[in-house]
Scaffold this active site. Structure first.
Site, PDB file in Angstrom:
ATOM      1  N   ARG A   1     -10.741   2.430  -7.257  1.00 19.42           N
ATOM      2  CA  ARG A   1     -12.037   2.524  -6.909  1.00 19.42           C
ATOM      3  C   ARG A   1     -13.022   3.401  -6.751  1.00 19.42           C
ATOM      4  NH1 ARG A   1     -14.759  -1.638  -2.268  1.00 19.42           N
ATOM      5  NH2 ARG A   1     -16.132  -1.844  -3.291  1.00 19.42           N
ATOM      6  N   HIS A  44       0.860  -1.083  -0.097  1.00 16.03           N
ATOM      7  CA  HIS A  44       0.601  -0.102  -0.251  1.00 16.03           C
ATOM      8  C   HIS A  44       0.673   1.016  -0.005  1.00 16.03           C
ATOM      9  CE1 HIS A  44      -3.617  -2.108   0.810  1.00 16.03           C
ATOM     10  NE2 HIS A  44      -3.507  -2.103   1.946  1.00 16.03           N
TER      11      HIS A  44
HETATM   12  P1  PAP Z   1      -7.084  -4.669   1.934  1.00 18.39           P
HETATM   13  O1  PAP Z   1      -6.669  -3.211   1.189  1.00 18.39           O
HETATM   14  O2  PAP Z   1      -7.327  -4.103   2.862  1.00 18.39           O
HETATM   15  O3  PAP Z   1      -6.446  -6.036   1.089  1.00 18.39           O
HETATM   16  P2  PAP Z   1      -9.422  -5.711  -0.094  1.00 18.39           P
HETATM   17  O4  PAP Z   1      -9.705  -6.249  -0.895  1.00 18.39           O
HETATM   18  O5  PAP Z   1      -8.844  -3.907  -1.271  1.00 18.39           O
HETATM   19  O6  PAP Z   1      -8.603  -4.847   1.469  1.00 18.39           O
HETATM   20  O7  PAP Z   1     -10.728  -4.402  -0.619  1.00 18.39           O
HETATM   21  C1  PAP Z   1     -11.094  -5.237  -0.067  1.00 18.39           C
HETATM   22  C2  PAP Z   1     -13.306  -4.792  -0.693  1.00 18.39           C
HETATM   23  O8  PAP Z   1     -13.025  -5.924  -1.813  1.00 18.39           O
HETATM   24  C3  PAP Z   1     -14.171  -5.727  -0.018  1.00 18.39           C
HETATM   25  O9  PAP Z   1     -14.924  -4.886  -0.327  1.00 18.39           O
HETATM   26  P3  PAP Z   1     -16.554  -4.607   0.635  1.00 18.39           P
HETATM   27  O10 PAP Z   1     -16.101  -3.655   1.984  1.00 18.39           O
HETATM   28  O11 PAP Z   1     -17.244  -2.723  -1.077  1.00 18.39           O
HETATM   29  O12 PAP Z   1     -17.852  -5.401   0.546  1.00 18.39           O
HETATM   30  C4  PAP Z   1     -14.998  -7.300  -0.300  1.00 18.39           C
HETATM   31  O13 PAP Z   1     -15.968  -7.489  -0.178  1.00 18.39           O
HETATM   32  C5  PAP Z   1     -13.752  -6.744  -1.843  1.00 18.39           C
HETATM   33  N1  PAP Z   1     -13.638  -7.928  -2.110  1.00 18.39           N
HETATM   34  C6  PAP Z   1     -13.361  -8.869  -2.009  1.00 18.39           C
HETATM   35  N2  PAP Z   1     -12.354  -9.733  -2.072  1.00 18.39           N
HETATM   36  C7  PAP Z   1     -13.422  -9.671  -3.647  1.00 18.39           C
HETATM   37  C8  PAP Z   1     -13.868 -10.592  -5.184  1.00 18.39           C
HETATM   38  N3  PAP Z   1     -13.053 -11.394  -5.440  1.00 18.39           N
HETATM   39  N4  PAP Z   1     -13.908 -10.084  -5.721  1.00 18.39           N
HETATM   40  C9  PAP Z   1     -14.609  -8.213  -6.034  1.00 18.39           C
HETATM   41  N5  PAP Z   1     -15.103  -7.745  -4.652  1.00 18.39           N
HETATM   42  C10 PAP Z   1     -13.920  -8.175  -3.780  1.00 18.39           C
END
Ligand code: PAP
Length: 326
Positions: A149, A127
């Protein structure tokens, strides 16, 4: 090594601070706000010690913009000849356990991981804001993927995640949404201003398109298949003619299998992601899978809050040529 890392910790604690999100405070370094542990300390250590390899693949993201999804996709695309879909490592491992974060998993805290032990090509995530990337990474011919996003959806995802982490870390009450909107709009967020972060990578992608691929979460959601093809080509692992033909002839060609394996629906329903945990066993895997939808922010923000974030987006993007729209 440990004493040296302690010096970074002491330096971080001497920096200007503000109220934090998951951690009690955020610290300002070169105009950007960071969490001390699993954030700035690891970044400083890395800036001085990390040696990239020319074959490295880096996934760079602002938190909550699709990191988990892209980790799964990069891993699956690059290693697709090594594993069968029925016994794939993603079925039993969270994507964060297969693609480590540099400043969190490898160099977040001693004892450090050893990236030299990872097989090539190493797939690493971070990050890091573009402006603070270590020079050896910028000078190397490695491939870098970035995903952005919609700011309102990013904000809502951040707030849910960090409020869960506050509770878990030391039982602190959630940040009220109005206060969090204000902090987000002023750039007092772990890794600083969301808009500055995105623009840093977007500008770099225009300068070096062969090294930096800039993706949008919403475009991935709309047409994952074509984005996966683009990703594979960019990484130097294009789908072969046979793979493309298989895709046209069969319902479950390899590209569709990759998209299905890495989909929110599939990953979030796996046992490992319902019960396991990552980041030194501190973060429950299920916290990385909330809804995975476009536009969920409207269910959590008032029209005034939406307008406020939109206004900052408009101001920050004005004259840049960049838009979050797909
Ligand atoms: P991180 O940067 O802490 O690793 P990250 O994976 O970027 O987190 O963000 C999580 C978001 O991605 C969540 O979004 P939401 O809170 O709006 O629901 C999570 O649901 C979403 N996410 C995780 N996996 C997937 C996937 N396979 N496809 C689409 N969205 C996903």
């Amino acid at each position: 090594m440990e004493r040296c890392f302690k010096e970074y910790s002491e330096f971080v604690l001497s920096l200007p601070k503000e109220k934090g999100w998951a951690t009690e405070f955020l610290y300002e370094y070169k105009g950007i706000w960071f969490q001390p542990k699993f954030g700035l300390q690891g970044l400083l250590w890395m800036q001085d010690h990390f040696k990239p390899k020319p074959t490295d693949i880096f996934l760079m993201t602002f938190p909550k913009c699709g990191t988990t999804w892209l980790k799964a996709l990069l891993y699956t695309i690059v290693k697709r000849t090594q594993f069968h879909f029925s016994t794939h490592p993603l079925l039993t491992h969270n994507p964060h356990d297969l693609v480590p974060f540099l400043e969190i998993d490898l160099f977040g805290h001693p004892p450090f991981g050893d990236p030299d032990m990872m097989p090539s090509p190493r797939i690493l995530a971070s990050h890091f804001p573009y402006s603070l990337l270590p020079k050896p990474i910028l000078d190397s011919p490695c491939k870098m993927v970035y995903i952005c996003r919609d700011p309102k959806d990013t904000f809502v995802s951040l707030l849910h995640f960090y409020n869960k982490m506050r509770l878990k870390t030391d039982g602190r009450a959630p940040i009220p949404v109005e206060e969090a909107v204000d902090m987000f709009c002023r750039g007092i967020t772990p890794r600083g201003s969301y808009w500055d972060f995105v623009l840093g990578y977007w500008r770099a992608s225009l300068e070096c398109p062969e090294n930096l691929l800039f993706l949008k979460y919403e475009a991935m959601k709309e047409d994952a298949l074509s984005q996966v093809k683009k990703l594979a080509e960019f990484l130097g692992y294009p789908f072969t003619k046979e793979e493309e033909e298989e895709e046209e002839e069969e319902e479950n060609g390899v590209i569709q299998e990759i998209v299905k394996l890495c989909s929110f629906e599939n990953l979030s329903n796996l046992q490992v992601n319902k019960t396991g945990s990552t980041v030194h066993n501190f973060v429950e895997n299920k916290l990385y899978f909330r809804k995975g939808e476009i536009g969920d922010s409207k269910n959590h923000l008032t029209p005034d809050m939406m307008e406020l974030i939109d206004k900052v987006t408009e101001e920050k993007l004005s004259g840049t040529g960049f838009t979050f729209h797909v």
